[in-house]
Scaffold this active site. Structure first.
Site, PDB file in Angstrom:
ATOM      1  N   HIS A 124      -1.617   7.063  12.887  1.00 12.57           N
ATOM      2  CA  HIS A 124      -2.622   4.878  12.988  1.00 12.57           C
ATOM      3  C   HIS A 124      -2.037   3.957  11.975  1.00 12.57           C
ATOM      4  O   HIS A 124      -2.298   3.134  12.398  1.00 12.57           O
ATOM      5  CB  HIS A 124      -3.459   5.021  13.218  1.00 12.57           C
ATOM      6  CG  HIS A 124      -4.560   6.227  14.271  1.00 12.57           C
ATOM      7  ND1 HIS A 124      -4.421   5.932  16.018  1.00 12.57           N
ATOM      8  CD2 HIS A 124      -4.651   7.475  14.776  1.00 12.57           C
ATOM      9  CE1 HIS A 124      -4.695   7.172  16.352  1.00 12.57           C
ATOM     10  NE2 HIS A 124      -5.247   7.663  15.646  1.00 12.57           N
ATOM     11  N   TYR A 125      -1.120   4.347  11.213  1.00 13.25           N
ATOM     12  CA  TYR A 125      -0.908   3.026  10.315  1.00 13.25           C
ATOM     13  C   TYR A 125       1.132   3.378  10.265  1.00 13.25           C
ATOM     14  O   TYR A 125       1.135   2.264   9.422  1.00 13.25           O
ATOM     15  CB  TYR A 125      -0.120   3.722   9.001  1.00 13.25           C
ATOM     16  CG  TYR A 125      -1.102   2.909   8.310  1.00 13.25           C
ATOM     17  CD1 TYR A 125      -2.463   2.388   8.009  1.00 13.25           C
ATOM     18  CD2 TYR A 125       0.320   3.352   6.840  1.00 13.25           C
ATOM     19  CE1 TYR A 125      -2.818   1.243   6.892  1.00 13.25           C
ATOM     20  CE2 TYR A 125      -0.293   2.220   5.497  1.00 13.25           C
ATOM     21  CZ  TYR A 125      -1.989   0.750   5.724  1.00 13.25           C
ATOM     22  OH  TYR A 125      -1.636   0.114   5.045  1.00 13.25           O
ATOM     23  N   ALA A 126       1.738   3.127  11.629  1.00 15.96           N
ATOM     24  CA  ALA A 126       3.098   3.491  11.629  1.00 15.96           C
ATOM     25  C   ALA A 126       3.440   2.189  11.701  1.00 15.96           C
ATOM     26  O   ALA A 126       4.426   1.623  10.709  1.00 15.96           O
ATOM     27  CB  ALA A 126       3.398   3.909  13.108  1.00 15.96           C
ATOM     28  N   SER A 157       2.837   0.191   8.393  1.00 19.51           N
ATOM     29  CA  SER A 157       3.533   1.310   7.366  1.00 19.51           C
ATOM     30  C   SER A 157       4.791   0.637   7.077  1.00 19.51           C
ATOM     31  O   SER A 157       5.230  -0.059   5.889  1.00 19.51           O
ATOM     32  CB  SER A 157       3.873   2.856   7.460  1.00 19.51           C
ATOM     33  OG  SER A 157       2.968   3.534   7.029  1.00 19.51           O
ATOM     34  N   SER A 196       0.665  -1.323   0.325  1.00 20.18           N
ATOM     35  CA  SER A 196       0.493   0.072   0.025  1.00 20.18           C
ATOM     36  C   SER A 196       0.649   0.981  -0.036  1.00 20.18           C
ATOM     37  O   SER A 196       2.090   0.892   0.078  1.00 20.18           O
ATOM     38  CB  SER A 196      -1.099  -0.245   1.582  1.00 20.18           C
ATOM     39  OG  SER A 196      -0.064   0.488   2.695  1.00 20.18           O
TER      40      SER A 196
END
Length: 200
Positions: free
Chosen positions: A101-103, A106, A92
């Site tokens: 909120h995606y660390a 990621s 993504s």
């Protein structure tokens, strides 16, 4: 469609479960081999940065990245891959963009892409191609769990040249294309499948 389907519900990181599944798969296939291994795991942590712990990173990266290598290497070890096999996974925009909120996800997606590039290099002598599909924002159950998911949907639709979101069918179509004989020379690629959202 006259195709046999085997379904399993197991922890993707469980070594014993993986071995049992592969034994059943091998028995069902007879002498056939696997043409495509598609990795689509959405098990990760969506905490914000101050609350995120090392264990949250480790769990997310293990499930969403390292598990691909574990399954692929086990299939290779058991000689279950076809002569011209394809390893495909979904990444993504989070692999290169920061999102709240995606660390942990990621980090997992960046690791997934790095693992894919390495498999593309080191599995090539076995006739295996490895690529990542970077699908655009898709309205799925997983996306709905991301805080601010609706804002992502709206932003993506607005930036898309065709003014629509990516659909599951869009992503599935590229899996189909990458499994064709004509796609044999695509290896180690991160392929955007978002209708051009990434250019705007």
């Amino acid at each position: 469609a006259g195709v046999q389907l085997l379904a399993f519900n197991a922890d993707v990181l469980n070594v014993e479960a993986r071995a049992a599944i592969l034994l059943q798969l091998q028995a069902a296939m007879g002498g056939s081999r696997i043409r495509c291994l598609l990795h689509s795991i959405a098990r990760g942590n969506l905490k914000d940065m101050p609350s995120l712990q090392a264990d949250d990173f480790n769990m997310t990266i293990g499930n969403m990245a390292v598990s691909l290598y574990e399954w692929a290497s086990e299939l290779l070890h058991r000689q279950l891959f076809a002569a011209d096999a394809r390893i495909l996974s979904y990444t993504s925009d989070g692999s290169y963009r920061a999102m709240r909120h995606y660390a942990a996800v990621s980090a997992a997606k960046a690791a997934l892409e790095a693992i894919t590039r390495s498999m593309a290099l080191e599995f090539a002598p076995h006739g295996i191609r490895a690529n990542c599909i970077r699908a655009g924002v898709t309205d799925t159950a997983s996306l709905q769990k991301i805080p601010g998911g609706n804002a992502l949907l709206n932003d993506s639709k607005e930036r898309n040249p065709f003014q629509r979101l990516t659909t599951p069918e869009d992503a599935a179509n590229v899996v189909y294309l990458l499994c064709k004989n004509e796609a044999a020379w695509i290896n180690g690629a991160i392929i955007p499948v978002d209708g051009g959202t990434h250019i705007h």
